[in-house]
Motif scaffolding. Structure first.
Motif, PDB file in Angstrom:
ATOM      1  N   LYS A  74      35.948  10.918 -39.883  1.00  0.00           N
ATOM      2  CA  LYS A  74      34.768  11.642 -39.421  1.00  0.00           C
ATOM      3  C   LYS A  74      33.736  11.796 -40.536  1.00  0.00           C
ATOM      4  O   LYS A  74      32.538  11.572 -40.335  1.00  0.00           O
ATOM      5  CB  LYS A  74      35.172  13.009 -38.878  1.00  0.00           C
ATOM      6  N   ILE A  99      32.170   8.314 -41.252  1.00  0.00           N
ATOM      7  CA  ILE A  99      31.254   7.865 -40.198  1.00  0.00           C
ATOM      8  C   ILE A  99      29.953   8.661 -40.238  1.00  0.00           C
ATOM      9  O   ILE A  99      28.858   8.102 -40.129  1.00  0.00           O
ATOM     10  CB  ILE A  99      31.938   8.006 -38.819  1.00  0.00           C
ATOM     11  N   LYS A 100      30.070   9.967 -40.386  1.00  0.00           N
ATOM     12  CA  LYS A 100      28.880  10.817 -40.433  1.00  0.00           C
ATOM     13  C   LYS A 100      27.995  10.456 -41.623  1.00  0.00           C
ATOM     14  O   LYS A 100      26.762  10.368 -41.487  1.00  0.00           O
ATOM     15  CB  LYS A 100      29.296  12.286 -40.505  1.00  0.00           C
ATOM     16  N   TYR A 136      26.273   7.137 -40.940  1.00  0.00           N
ATOM     17  CA  TYR A 136      25.256   7.305 -39.888  1.00  0.00           C
ATOM     18  C   TYR A 136      23.981   7.915 -40.459  1.00  0.00           C
ATOM     19  O   TYR A 136      22.868   7.422 -40.195  1.00  0.00           O
ATOM     20  CB  TYR A 136      25.811   8.196 -38.778  1.00  0.00           C
ATOM     21  N   TYR A 142      28.753   4.971 -34.287  1.00  0.00           N
ATOM     22  CA  TYR A 142      29.629   5.887 -33.555  1.00  0.00           C
ATOM     23  C   TYR A 142      30.243   5.198 -32.332  1.00  0.00           C
ATOM     24  O   TYR A 142      31.372   5.489 -31.953  1.00  0.00           O
ATOM     25  CB  TYR A 142      28.845   7.121 -33.102  1.00  0.00           C
ATOM     26  N   ARG A 143      29.492   4.303 -31.738  1.00  0.00           N
ATOM     27  CA  ARG A 143      29.959   3.647 -30.511  1.00  0.00           C
ATOM     28  C   ARG A 143      31.267   2.879 -30.738  1.00  0.00           C
ATOM     29  O   ARG A 143      32.172   2.917 -29.898  1.00  0.00           O
ATOM     30  CB  ARG A 143      28.872   2.685 -30.015  1.00  0.00           C
ATOM     31  N   ALA A 202      34.432   5.120 -30.755  1.00  0.00           N
ATOM     32  CA  ALA A 202      34.560   6.114 -29.683  1.00  0.00           C
ATOM     33  C   ALA A 202      35.883   5.924 -28.940  1.00  0.00           C
ATOM     34  O   ALA A 202      36.301   4.804 -28.661  1.00  0.00           O
ATOM     35  CB  ALA A 202      33.382   5.990 -28.717  1.00  0.00           C
ATOM     36  N   TRP A 209      36.301  13.392 -31.475  1.00  0.00           N
ATOM     37  CA  TRP A 209      35.194  14.292 -31.795  1.00  0.00           C
ATOM     38  C   TRP A 209      35.184  15.485 -30.848  1.00  0.00           C
ATOM     39  O   TRP A 209      35.474  15.333 -29.660  1.00  0.00           O
ATOM     40  CB  TRP A 209      33.853  13.558 -31.680  1.00  0.00           C
ATOM     41  N   LEU A 245      29.452  16.644 -32.054  1.00  0.00           N
ATOM     42  CA  LEU A 245      28.490  15.648 -31.577  1.00  0.00           C
ATOM     43  C   LEU A 245      27.129  16.275 -31.320  1.00  0.00           C
ATOM     44  O   LEU A 245      26.084  15.682 -31.637  1.00  0.00           O
ATOM     45  CB  LEU A 245      29.023  14.979 -30.311  1.00  0.00           C
ATOM     46  N   VAL A 265      24.013  10.653 -29.485  1.00  0.00           N
ATOM     47  CA  VAL A 265      25.339  10.365 -30.038  1.00  0.00           C
ATOM     48  C   VAL A 265      26.420  10.930 -29.127  1.00  0.00           C
ATOM     49  O   VAL A 265      27.432  10.268 -28.844  1.00  0.00           O
ATOM     50  CB  VAL A 265      25.470  10.944 -31.459  1.00  0.00           C
ATOM     51  N   VAL A 286      29.149   8.481 -27.261  1.00  0.00           N
ATOM     52  CA  VAL A 286      30.588   8.593 -27.510  1.00  0.00           C
ATOM     53  C   VAL A 286      31.334   8.891 -26.207  1.00  0.00           C
ATOM     54  O   VAL A 286      32.389   8.296 -25.930  1.00  0.00           O
ATOM     55  CB  VAL A 286      30.861   9.688 -28.562  1.00  0.00           C
TER      56      VAL A 286
END
Length: 351
Positions: free
Chosen positions: A46, A49-50, A53, A82-83, A86, A91, A96, A136, A140
C-alpha cells in the motif's frame, strides 16, 4: 526447466552457480509486482503503490498539457497503477476516498480544478459534461468486481476457490456494474440545487452539441476549470455570498445594482456591460464567421481566423459582405406569427 540443488547452508544453488538464499523473517519476494512472503505484504505494498501514484500524478500536473490531455494522462498513467493490483491488495473505503481527495487537492494546487467545483462532475465522462477523471475508489471497486466475476466463471476449481476471498457489494455483471457507477455520479450532480442548474437547463439540447468543447479538451486547464466553476454557480458572486455563504446581506449586482448577481446575470443580462463586454464577445464570434465566409468566397482574409479584422464592406464579382449594418424592418403587429423581415426574406429567396 532449470533445476537447482540445496547446498550446505540450506540455499538453492543454480547450475550457473547463482545462489538463491532462504528468506529471512523480515524479507519478501516479488511475484507479478506484488511483495509476498508467507502472505501478501499488504501494508508495504500500500505504501509503495501510494508513493508511486503521487509521484506519477505530480509529474503529470507539472506538465503543460491541455485540460483534456491532462485528465487522460492521469487516468492512463497514474490511476492505472491502482487498477493492476485491484482485488489483490485489500484497500479500505476510507483509504481510497482519502486518496481521491488528495488527487483533487493537488489538481487544485496546480490550477487543474477550481476549489469549489462540484465533486461528482469531476468524475462524469467528458461527453456527458464532466471532467472525465477516473476515481481511484471506483476504479479499484470495478476491477475487484470484474476479477470476482472472472473467477466465478472459471472452469478451474482452484481459480474459483481463490476468487472467494474477493469481497464485492454487488451481484451485477461487469458492464451493468460500470454503468451503475456512471449513472449514479451523473444523477448526484444533476440533483444538486446549485451545482446541477446548468445540467438541468441544457437537458433539452443535443448532448453532442452542448458538450463538444468538453470532449475536444483543447482548452488550458485554468480556462476549463474556471468555465466549469461558472457553470456550477461556484464563483463567489454577491448572490452566492448572500444566499449560501451568508457573508453579506446584499445579493444585488455590484454594477447595475438592480438584479441578483448570479453567474447568468453577469454573462448575459447586466445592463451596465451590454454595449461593452457583450458586444465585444459577440463581435469576436461574428468575426470568425466572417473570416470563414471570406475564405469560402475568395474575399480578402488573413491566414488565421484570430488575426482577422472585420471590414465594413467586402465584395467581389460574386458576393457583397456587410459588417455591423443596421437592418430596417417593419414594425411587428400584435399577434403576427412571423416577423415581416423574415417574410420578405422568404419572398426574396423563394424559400
Amino acid at each position: 526447466m532449470v533445476r537447482g540443488k540445496l547446498n550446505g547452508r540450506g540455499n538453492i544453488m543454480l547450475p550457473n552457480e547463482t545462489e538463491i538464499h532462504e528468506l529471512e523473517d523480515n524479507e519478501s519476494y516479488r511475484y507479478l509486482g506484488v511483495m509476498e512472503a508467507d502472505d501478501i505484504k499488504q501494508s508495504e505494498m500500500k505504501a509503495k503503490i501510494k508513493k508511486e501514484y503521487i509521484h506519477r500524478l505530480m509529474k503529470v500536473l507539472k506538465s503543460k498539457l491541455t485540460a483534456g490531455n491532462l485528465i487522460a494522462a492521469i487516468n492512463t498513467w497514474a490511476v492505472s497503477f491502482y487498477r493492476y493490483r485491484a482485488g489483490i491488495i485489500q484497500w479500505t473505503k476510507a483509504e481510497l476516498q482519502q486518496l481521491d481527495r488528495r488527487t483533487r487537492k493537488l489538481m487544485t494546487m496546480h490550477k487543474g480544478l477550481h476549489p469549489r467545483s462540484d465533486v461528482d462532475r469531476v468524475y462524469v465522462e467528458r461527453d456527458q459534461g464532466g471532467r472525465g477523471l477516473m476515481s481511484v475508489e471506483e476504479t479499484v471497486n470495478y476491477e475487484s468486481h470484474s476479477l470476482k466475476k472472472y473467477t466465478e466463471g472459471s472452469p478451474v476449481e482452484f481459480i474459483r476457490t481463490a476468487g472467494k476471498i474477493i469481497n464485492t457489494n454487488s451481484e451485477d455483471g461487469r458492464q451493468e456494474y460500470r454503468n451503475h457507477q456512471k449513472t449514479e455520479r451523473k444523477q448526484n450532480w444533476h440533483d444538486k440545487p446549485i451545482n446541477g442548474q446548468h445540467l438541468r437547463q441544457t437537458e433539452d439540447q443535443a448532448a453532442k452539441e452542448t458538450w463538444q468543447w468538453m470532449k475536444r479538451g483543447c482548452l488550458k486547464r485554468e480556462t476549463e476549470s474556471l468555465i466549469i466553476a461558472a457553470q456550477d454557480q461556484a464563483l463567489r458572486t454577491n448572490y452566492r455570498k448572500a444566499k449560501i455563504e451568508k457573508s453579506t446581506n446584499n445579493p444585488k449586482c455590484r454594477l447595475c445594482k438592480q438584479k441578483d448577481e448570479t453567474v447568468s446575470h453577469i454573462v448575459i443580462e447586466c445592463s451596465k456591460i451590454a454595449q461593452t463586454k457583450y458586444k465585444g464577445w459577440h463581435d469576436k464570434v461574428a468575426s470568425a464567421v466572417q473570416w470563414s465566409i471570406c475564405k469560402k468566397h475568395e474575399l480578402p482574409h488573413t491566414a488565421k481566423w484570430y488575426d482577422h479584422r472585420a471590414e465594413a464592406v467586402l465584395e467581389n464579382e460574386k458576393v457583397t459582405l456587410l459588417w455591423d449594418f443596421n437592418v430596417q424592418t417593419d414594425k411587428m403587429e400584435a399577434g403576427d406569427k412571423h416577423h415581416s423581415f423574415y417574410a420578405r426574406l422568404s419572398e426574396f429567396t423563394g424559400k
